[in-house]
Design a protein around this motif. Structure first.
Motif, PDB file in Angstrom:
ATOM      1  N   UNK A   1       0.827  -1.199   0.000  1.00  0.00           N
ATOM      2  CA  UNK A   1       0.000   0.000   0.000  1.00  0.00           C
ATOM      3  C   UNK A   1       0.867   1.256   0.000  1.00  0.00           C
ATOM      4  N   UNK A   2       0.336   2.322  -0.579  1.00  0.00           N
ATOM      5  CA  UNK A   2       1.040   3.605  -0.625  1.00  0.00           C
ATOM      6  C   UNK A   2       0.115   4.684  -0.057  1.00  0.00           C
ATOM      7  N   UNK A   3       0.615   5.927  -0.049  1.00  0.00           N
ATOM      8  CA  UNK A   3      -0.212   7.035   0.441  1.00  0.00           C
ATOM      9  C   UNK A   3      -1.431   7.240  -0.448  1.00  0.00           C
ATOM     10  N   UNK A   4      -1.260   6.975  -1.757  1.00  0.00           N
ATOM     11  CA  UNK A   4      -2.350   7.223  -2.707  1.00  0.00           C
ATOM     12  C   UNK A   4      -3.252   6.023  -2.920  1.00  0.00           C
ATOM     13  N   UNK A   5      -2.734   4.831  -2.663  1.00  0.00           N
ATOM     14  CA  UNK A   5      -3.500   3.643  -3.015  1.00  0.00           C
ATOM     15  C   UNK A   5      -3.288   2.519  -2.000  1.00  0.00           C
ATOM     16  N   UNK A   6      -4.383   1.884  -1.612  1.00  0.00           N
ATOM     17  CA  UNK A   6      -4.307   0.729  -0.709  1.00  0.00           C
ATOM     18  C   UNK A   6      -4.419  -0.548  -1.519  1.00  0.00           C
ATOM     19  N   UNK A   7      -3.661  -1.560  -1.115  1.00  0.00           N
ATOM     20  CA  UNK A   7      -3.726  -2.859  -1.776  1.00  0.00           C
ATOM     21  C   UNK A   7      -4.309  -3.874  -0.809  1.00  0.00           C
ATOM     22  N   UNK A   8      -5.307  -4.606  -1.291  1.00  0.00           N
ATOM     23  CA  UNK A   8      -5.982  -5.608  -0.468  1.00  0.00           C
ATOM     24  C   UNK A   8      -5.786  -7.002  -1.053  1.00  0.00           C
ATOM     25  N   UNK A   9      -5.553  -7.964  -0.170  1.00  0.00           N
ATOM     26  CA  UNK A   9      -5.544  -9.372  -0.574  1.00  0.00           C
ATOM     27  C   UNK A   9      -6.996  -9.849  -0.482  1.00  0.00           C
ATOM     28  N   UNK A  10      -7.489 -10.449  -1.553  1.00  0.00           N
ATOM     29  CA  UNK A  10      -8.884 -10.889  -1.607  1.00  0.00           C
ATOM     30  C   UNK A  10      -8.926 -12.398  -1.803  1.00  0.00           C
ATOM     31  N   UNK A  11      -9.714 -13.065  -0.971  1.00  0.00           N
ATOM     32  CA  UNK A  11      -9.874 -14.513  -1.076  1.00  0.00           C
ATOM     33  C   UNK A  11     -11.361 -14.839  -1.181  1.00  0.00           C
ATOM     34  N   UNK A  12     -11.726 -15.584  -2.215  1.00  0.00           N
ATOM     35  CA  UNK A  12     -13.101 -16.042  -2.394  1.00  0.00           C
ATOM     36  C   UNK A  12     -13.200 -17.449  -1.828  1.00  0.00           C
ATOM     37  N   UNK A  13     -14.164 -17.659  -0.938  1.00  0.00           N
ATOM     38  CA  UNK A  13     -14.284 -18.932  -0.224  1.00  0.00           C
ATOM     39  C   UNK A  13     -15.682 -19.513  -0.429  1.00  0.00           C
TER      40      UNK A  13
END
Length: 201
Positions: free
Chosen positions: A119-131
């Motif tokens: 993640x950065x100041x401008x953009x967040x990164x999310x880990x996504x898991x479909x269960x």
């Protein structure tokens, strides 16, 4: 020469015993044949996803550390009919060895966890898991607010390359030119310490 006489009830019992013996031999042979494949399949299968910790562990396997306190879950439905964009999305999912093709029309849990290192100041990164029924069926990285989706393998490779590049440039940045007479001034020494404790990148 031996003569073996069997009555009708005895014949039925002998036939039943013979049939059981044949079935047992077939079962043993099948078990011997498939044991190796079963062990391999079991080793490759992801464990059941039942807790937030399980989800974090899943992404740690790809080298992504997640903030478990940010975990959120939604229910989403995999569309029955796919357009080109969803087909392309499934190709991203397939990077992690998963495939949504078998889950068309199914409702799955969508877990998202923040990945601070990406993640950065401008953009967040999310880990996504479909269960689906405690089984991981899809995984990817999602950037917000851009909405860009990235496959786990692609992201892990990019992260490793960035880390390698940073490791190569780090020794050059840490070296500072000595002052006249081969001694560092107090200002240079302080600057070097600050750079080591608080890297600019």
């Amino acid at each position: 020469m031996f003569l073996f006489t069997v009555t009708k009830p005895g014949l039925r019992q002998a036939g039943a015993l013979a049939l059981c013996a044949v079935c047992l031999c077939g079962t043993v042979a099948a078990a011997a044949h498939f044991t190796g494949d079963a062990v391999t399949a079991s080793a490759e299968a992801a464990p059941g996803i039942e807790t937030t910790q399980d989800i974090g562990t899943y992404f740690t396997g790809y080298g992504f550390e997640t903030d478990l306190s940010t975990a959120a879950v939604d229910k989403v439905k995999i569309p029955k009919k796919w357009d080109d964009s969803f087909t392309a999305f499934n190709q991203v999912v397939q990077e992690s060895g998963l495939d949504l093709s078998d889950y068309k029309g199914k409702t799955v849990e969508k877990w998202t966890l923040l990945c601070p290192e990406l993640s950065t100041d401008d953009q967040d990164t999310y880990c996504v898991l479909l269960v689906y029924k405690a089984k991981a069926v899809g995984a990817y990285l999602l950037q917000k607010p851009s909405g860009e989706v990235t496959g786990l393998v692609t992201a892990a490779k990019a992260s490793a390359e960035a880390a390698a590049a940073q490791a190569e440039t780090a020794p050059a940045e840490e070296e500072s030119a000595p002052a006249e007479g081969g001694k560092e001034t107090d200002a240079q020494a302080a600057a070097a310490e600050t750079e080591l404790e608080y890297p600019t990148e």
